[in-house]
Design a protein around this motif. Sequence first.
Motif, PDB file in Angstrom:
ATOM      1  N   LEU A 122     -10.916  -4.173  15.376  1.00 47.96           N
ATOM      2  CA  LEU A 122      -9.741  -3.363  15.703  1.00 47.96           C
ATOM      3  C   LEU A 122      -8.725  -4.172  16.507  1.00 47.96           C
ATOM      4  CD1 LEU A 122     -11.365   0.070  16.589  1.00 47.96           C
ATOM      5  CD2 LEU A 122      -9.679  -0.343  14.781  1.00 47.96           C
ATOM      6  N   LYS A 123      -9.204  -4.964  17.451  1.00 46.83           N
ATOM      7  CA  LYS A 123      -8.299  -5.787  18.255  1.00 46.83           C
ATOM      8  C   LYS A 123      -7.566  -6.798  17.378  1.00 46.83           C
ATOM      9  CE  LYS A 123      -8.115  -8.719  22.380  1.00 46.83           C
ATOM     10  NZ  LYS A 123      -8.883  -9.367  23.474  1.00 46.83           N
ATOM     11  N   THR A 124      -8.285  -7.365  16.415  1.00 46.31           N
ATOM     12  CA  THR A 124      -7.656  -8.309  15.487  1.00 46.31           C
ATOM     13  C   THR A 124      -6.566  -7.615  14.670  1.00 46.31           C
ATOM     14  OG1 THR A 124      -9.650  -9.667  15.306  1.00 46.31           O
ATOM     15  CG2 THR A 124      -8.057  -9.827  13.505  1.00 46.31           C
ATOM     16  N   LEU A 125      -6.897  -6.456  14.123  1.00 48.02           N
ATOM     17  CA  LEU A 125      -5.929  -5.722  13.305  1.00 48.02           C
ATOM     18  C   LEU A 125      -4.711  -5.307  14.124  1.00 48.02           C
ATOM     19  CD1 LEU A 125      -8.337  -3.464  11.203  1.00 48.02           C
ATOM     20  CD2 LEU A 125      -7.101  -5.499  10.422  1.00 48.02           C
ATOM     21  N   ASP A 126      -4.922  -5.011  15.407  1.00 42.18           N
ATOM     22  CA  ASP A 126      -3.803  -4.605  16.267  1.00 42.18           C
ATOM     23  C   ASP A 126      -2.758  -5.703  16.416  1.00 42.18           C
ATOM     24  OD1 ASP A 126      -4.688  -2.034  16.755  1.00 42.18           O
ATOM     25  OD2 ASP A 126      -5.710  -2.540  18.633  1.00 42.18           O
ATOM     26  N   GLY A 127      -3.134  -6.964  16.151  1.00 41.89           N
ATOM     27  CA  GLY A 127      -2.179  -8.057  16.261  1.00 41.89           C
ATOM     28  C   GLY A 127      -1.382  -8.304  14.995  1.00 41.89           C
ATOM     29  N   MET A 128      -1.746  -7.627  13.925  1.00 40.53           N
ATOM     30  CA  MET A 128      -1.103  -7.866  12.635  1.00 40.53           C
ATOM     31  C   MET A 128       0.128  -6.964  12.442  1.00 40.53           C
ATOM     32  SD  MET A 128      -3.122 -10.173  11.762  1.00 40.53           S
ATOM     33  CE  MET A 128      -4.803 -10.784  11.817  1.00 40.53           C
ATOM     34  N   SER A 129       1.001  -7.369  11.543  1.00 41.34           N
ATOM     35  CA  SER A 129       2.147  -6.544  11.181  1.00 41.34           C
ATOM     36  C   SER A 129       1.666  -5.263  10.513  1.00 41.34           C
ATOM     37  CB  SER A 129       3.057  -7.303  10.213  1.00 41.34           C
ATOM     38  OG  SER A 129       3.850  -6.413   9.454  1.00 41.34           O
ATOM     39  N   PRO A 130       2.017  -4.091  11.058  1.00 45.66           N
ATOM     40  CA  PRO A 130       1.615  -2.835  10.415  1.00 45.66           C
ATOM     41  C   PRO A 130       2.078  -2.739   8.959  1.00 45.66           C
ATOM     42  CG  PRO A 130       2.393  -2.406  12.636  1.00 45.66           C
ATOM     43  CD  PRO A 130       2.708  -3.846  12.343  1.00 45.66           C
ATOM     44  N   THR A 131       3.302  -3.196   8.712  1.00 44.57           N
ATOM     45  CA  THR A 131       3.798  -3.173   7.332  1.00 44.57           C
ATOM     46  C   THR A 131       2.964  -4.088   6.445  1.00 44.57           C
ATOM     47  OG1 THR A 131       6.055  -2.709   8.070  1.00 44.57           O
ATOM     48  CG2 THR A 131       5.790  -3.598   5.838  1.00 44.57           C
ATOM     49  N   SER A 132       2.661  -5.286   6.944  1.00 41.45           N
ATOM     50  CA  SER A 132       1.858  -6.225   6.160  1.00 41.45           C
ATOM     51  C   SER A 132       0.493  -5.647   5.830  1.00 41.45           C
ATOM     52  CB  SER A 132       1.680  -7.541   6.926  1.00 41.45           C
ATOM     53  OG  SER A 132       2.875  -8.277   6.936  1.00 41.45           O
ATOM     54  N   MET A 133      -0.118  -4.972   6.785  1.00 37.12           N
ATOM     55  CA  MET A 133      -1.442  -4.400   6.524  1.00 37.12           C
ATOM     56  C   MET A 133      -1.375  -3.329   5.442  1.00 37.12           C
ATOM     57  SD  MET A 133      -3.466  -4.295  10.160  1.00 37.12           S
ATOM     58  CE  MET A 133      -2.262  -3.326  11.066  1.00 37.12           C
ATOM     59  N   LYS A 134      -0.367  -2.476   5.511  1.00 38.29           N
ATOM     60  CA  LYS A 134      -0.271  -1.399   4.519  1.00 38.29           C
ATOM     61  C   LYS A 134       0.038  -1.934   3.120  1.00 38.29           C
ATOM     62  CE  LYS A 134       0.329   2.942   6.909  1.00 38.29           C
ATOM     63  NZ  LYS A 134       1.069   4.230   6.918  1.00 38.29           N
ATOM     64  N   ILE A 135       0.967  -2.889   3.032  1.00 39.81           N
ATOM     65  CA  ILE A 135       1.291  -3.407   1.700  1.00 39.81           C
ATOM     66  C   ILE A 135       0.142  -4.254   1.162  1.00 39.81           C
ATOM     67  CG2 ILE A 135       3.780  -3.287   2.090  1.00 39.81           C
ATOM     68  CD1 ILE A 135       3.802  -6.348   2.416  1.00 39.81           C
ATOM     69  N   THR A 136      -0.596  -4.914   2.062  1.00 38.94           N
ATOM     70  CA  THR A 136      -1.744  -5.720   1.625  1.00 38.94           C
ATOM     71  C   THR A 136      -2.841  -4.836   1.060  1.00 38.94           C
ATOM     72  OG1 THR A 136      -1.308  -7.565   3.123  1.00 38.94           O
ATOM     73  CG2 THR A 136      -3.587  -7.249   2.426  1.00 38.94           C
TER      74      THR A 136
END
Length: 351
Positions: free
Chosen positions: A258-272
Amino acid sequence: MSSGGDDVILESVNNIGIITLNRPKALNAVNLSMVQKILPTLQEWENTQSFVLIKGAGDKAFCAGGDVRAVVEAGQKGEKLGHQFFRTEYTMNGLIGNYRIPYVALIDGIVMGGGVGLSVHGHYRICTERSLFAMPETQIGLFPDVGGSYFLPRLPGRLGYYLALTGHRLKGADIQKAGIATHYVDSRNMAHLTDELIRCKNHETIREVLDKFSVIDEKPFSLKQHQVKIDSYFAAHTMEELYFRLSEDDSEWSRKTLKTLDGMSPTSMKITLRLLQLGAQANLLECLQMEYRMAVACLANHDFYEGVRALLIDKDKNPKWNPATLEEVSSDIVANHFMKLPDSEELRHKL
């Protein structure tokens, strides 16, 4: 015969095409100049050579990715380098994935992003104990491209989804155990392996040489203990559901994830996530066409520029994503990344 200038060396030895990515100080990061030389050469060699061998100069990296800093700096000036780079790179990835003669990639050292695209779609990918694999694009406001939407969903279970969304790094024999490399070789034998490969003529002799040098690593896959959770949690249909599943599990691994994901672009995660779901049902060329549409959208939006700034230019590692939360990334924002381009701008493969 050799050509190509300083950044990439292209030569024919014993009727074998050899590509050497030659930017060791930049960890052989691939740029527009390089892909513009490699693509036409691969097209020519498919009809003139016995097979193709690709490797990186130096002992640190095969290729640490694409030169996204140059893409961003050009884009900030209103230039179209990014469009040219991604179009040429993805066309090259599609050619490699459909290559009619053997294609052998020696992925000794770092192999990330664009380096994965230059290797993973080929017939043979040889890693060593020095190899380090990652697709860290969500960290820079992009997405796992270069055919990531094709090969990642096809890894065992939901491993590809986990690697794509978290940017998790795999090392050494784990790269083969994950199904990304086809062979694992001791780096001390790479020079001898290369010498024997350049005497090969076809798939059969290449396989014989690779089998001769391959070693078996007896240690279990490093993610084996987490595979059940990865397969369960990363099967979530939405990022919100994935977060919920991880937060329900109060283990150290889930908290770290979760901590790792929190550092990522929210848009990038959703489109990925959407990219992988669609890519699982498409062929490589369809995936690359879809990725080009997404790349064009990313070049027109905020997060890619901000991610590269924070990680590679200013290096403050403090990106200000916009939208800042998953909840703010609407279905329309996601859908806009997948919209067809005008016919004259679409990626067209000519194989």
